[in-house]
Motif scaffolding. Structure first.
Motif, PDB file in Angstrom:
ATOM      1  N   LEU A  27       9.998 -36.274 -27.823  1.00  0.00           N
ATOM      2  CA  LEU A  27      11.304 -36.921 -27.856  1.00  0.00           C
ATOM      3  C   LEU A  27      11.140 -38.431 -27.721  1.00  0.00           C
ATOM      4  CD1 LEU A  27      14.461 -36.613 -27.703  1.00  0.00           C
ATOM      5  CD2 LEU A  27      14.177 -36.524 -25.209  1.00  0.00           C
ATOM      6  N   GLU A  29      13.670 -42.100 -27.522  1.00  0.00           N
ATOM      7  CA  GLU A  29      15.050 -42.564 -27.351  1.00  0.00           C
ATOM      8  C   GLU A  29      15.140 -44.080 -27.446  1.00  0.00           C
ATOM      9  OE1 GLU A  29      17.732 -40.590 -24.667  1.00  0.00           O
ATOM     10  OE2 GLU A  29      16.064 -39.466 -23.776  1.00  0.00           O
ATOM     11  N   VAL A  34      12.776 -45.456 -31.552  1.00  0.00           N
ATOM     12  CA  VAL A  34      13.040 -44.569 -32.683  1.00  0.00           C
ATOM     13  C   VAL A  34      12.811 -45.303 -34.000  1.00  0.00           C
ATOM     14  CG1 VAL A  34      14.813 -43.245 -33.892  1.00  0.00           C
ATOM     15  CG2 VAL A  34      14.628 -43.090 -31.404  1.00  0.00           C
ATOM     16  N   LEU A  75      25.680 -37.603 -26.527  1.00  0.00           N
ATOM     17  CA  LEU A  75      24.345 -38.195 -26.395  1.00  0.00           C
ATOM     18  C   LEU A  75      23.912 -38.213 -24.933  1.00  0.00           C
ATOM     19  CD1 LEU A  75      22.193 -39.527 -28.277  1.00  0.00           C
ATOM     20  CD2 LEU A  75      23.039 -41.721 -27.442  1.00  0.00           C
ATOM     21  N   SER A  79      20.487 -36.730 -23.533  1.00  0.00           N
ATOM     22  CA  SER A  79      19.510 -37.763 -23.202  1.00  0.00           C
ATOM     23  C   SER A  79      18.822 -37.503 -21.864  1.00  0.00           C
ATOM     24  CB  SER A  79      20.193 -39.129 -23.163  1.00  0.00           C
ATOM     25  OG  SER A  79      19.299 -40.126 -22.725  1.00  0.00           O
ATOM     26  N   PRO A  84      21.757 -43.807 -21.701  1.00  0.00           N
ATOM     27  CA  PRO A  84      21.422 -43.483 -23.099  1.00  0.00           C
ATOM     28  C   PRO A  84      21.582 -44.698 -24.007  1.00  0.00           C
ATOM     29  CG  PRO A  84      22.796 -41.783 -22.140  1.00  0.00           C
ATOM     30  CD  PRO A  84      22.785 -42.914 -21.155  1.00  0.00           C
ATOM     31  N   GLN A  85      20.747 -44.767 -25.055  1.00  0.00           N
ATOM     32  CA  GLN A  85      20.682 -45.957 -25.901  1.00  0.00           C
ATOM     33  C   GLN A  85      21.061 -45.668 -27.362  1.00  0.00           C
ATOM     34  OE1 GLN A  85      16.926 -48.004 -25.345  1.00  0.00           O
ATOM     35  NE2 GLN A  85      16.938 -47.599 -23.162  1.00  0.00           N
ATOM     36  N   LEU A  88      18.613 -40.883 -30.309  1.00  0.00           N
ATOM     37  CA  LEU A  88      17.406 -40.169 -29.892  1.00  0.00           C
ATOM     38  C   LEU A  88      16.897 -39.384 -31.092  1.00  0.00           C
ATOM     39  CD1 LEU A  88      18.175 -36.916 -29.505  1.00  0.00           C
ATOM     40  CD2 LEU A  88      19.103 -37.715 -27.342  1.00  0.00           C
ATOM     41  N   PRO A 147       8.162 -38.217 -21.863  1.00  0.00           N
ATOM     42  CA  PRO A 147       9.177 -39.203 -22.259  1.00  0.00           C
ATOM     43  C   PRO A 147       9.005 -40.569 -21.602  1.00  0.00           C
ATOM     44  CG  PRO A 147      10.202 -37.069 -21.911  1.00  0.00           C
ATOM     45  CD  PRO A 147       8.769 -36.930 -21.458  1.00  0.00           C
ATOM     46  N   GLN A 151       8.400 -44.000 -23.730  1.00  0.00           N
ATOM     47  CA  GLN A 151       9.229 -45.194 -23.611  1.00  0.00           C
ATOM     48  C   GLN A 151       8.367 -46.419 -23.322  1.00  0.00           C
ATOM     49  OE1 GLN A 151      12.419 -43.578 -24.892  1.00  0.00           O
ATOM     50  NE2 GLN A 151      12.776 -45.563 -23.963  1.00  0.00           N
TER      51      GLN A 151
END
Length: 257
Positions: A27, A29, A34, A75, A79, A84-85, A88, A147, A151
């Protein structure tokens, strides 16, 4: 189209390594991460808010098997981030052949039991910055597809290949002329040594350093000196910071391309 409860449950399940491994996915985000990964890894699912689609921060032709426009509330339910941005995505994990010959012609990193996902992701980001394209990780090193690690790579994972393999076995396959570097308190001052443009730089566990099994196989022992010499300092450096210092010196000495 909206995210079903099952799809949200599936996305959130990817927080666990066993689920990521079983599915062969990871995943990502945020528009930066992304956006950097789209086109580098197969994208199975992309979910984003209308604001993200309208932002123009991506190609008009999104390379994703499934694209879903979602509300901020949806989202947030899917998330793993506290904030959340807008986007995702679920990507297929790459499979790279472990080609040890690359160590004989370029500079590579080896991570021996690095446990913190943030440190691992930061090291991948550093490797990308310094043009190091291969990192060999011991099996007990954190999972790059965690995750938090993902990031922390800030997209560097698109340009750096990670290989999980027992490091003693790896090093023993290298020729005797291949330099294998490691940092130790009894090593030679890094700034007084002539450093190679190829070989392996081993960085160790946050608390215990490089394991005895790997230490025995290192043929270039380096020391990052504190300043001034002899001053009482903290016991050690964070492994990601130490990696940055070492890589910077290797690249400083490298001939300009």
């Amino acid at each position: 189209m909206t995210l079903s409860k099952n799809k949200i449950k599936y996305i959130r399940s990817l927080e666990l390594k066993k689920n990521r491994k079983a599915e062969g996915v990871f995943l990502a985000e945020g528009h930066k991460l992304v956006g950097d990964l789209l086109g580098h890894f197969p994208c199975l699912l992309l979910a984003a808010t209308p604001e993200w689609f309208a932002s123009g921060k991506h190609s008009s032709q999104l390379p994703a098997d499934e694209i879903v426009e979602v509300s901020e509330e949806e989202l947030a339910r899917a998330s793993l981030l506290k904030t959340p941005q807008q986007v995702l995505a679920v990507f297929r994990q790459p499979v790279y052949p472990t080609d040890t010959s690359v160590i004989g012609r370029s500079l590579c990193l080896a991570l021996d039991g690095v446990q913190d996902p943030g440190n691992l992701g930061t090291i991948v980001r550093l490797a990308d910055w310094f043009g190091i394209e291969d990192i060999f990780c011991s099996p007990n090193t954190a999972d790059i597809y965690n995750p938090k690690a993902m990031q922390a790579t800030m997209g560097g994972i698109a340009h750096v290949k990670l290989h999980y393999t027992p490091l003693p076995d790896l090093i023993q396959t290298l020729g005797a002329d291949i330099p294998v570097y490691g940092t130790f308190l009894d090593g030679k001052n890094m700034y007084g040594e002539t450093l190679s443009t190829h070989g392996l730089i081993v960085m160790g566990n946050e608390g215990n350093g490089i394991s005895p099994e790997v230490s025995r196989l290192i043929n270039r022992r380096l020391y990052i000196p504190n300043f001034p010499a002899g001053r009482e300092t903290a016991e050690s450096l964070n492994v990601a910071i130490a990696t940055a210092i070492v890589c910077a010196e290797f690249r400083r000495q490298a001939p300009s391309l």
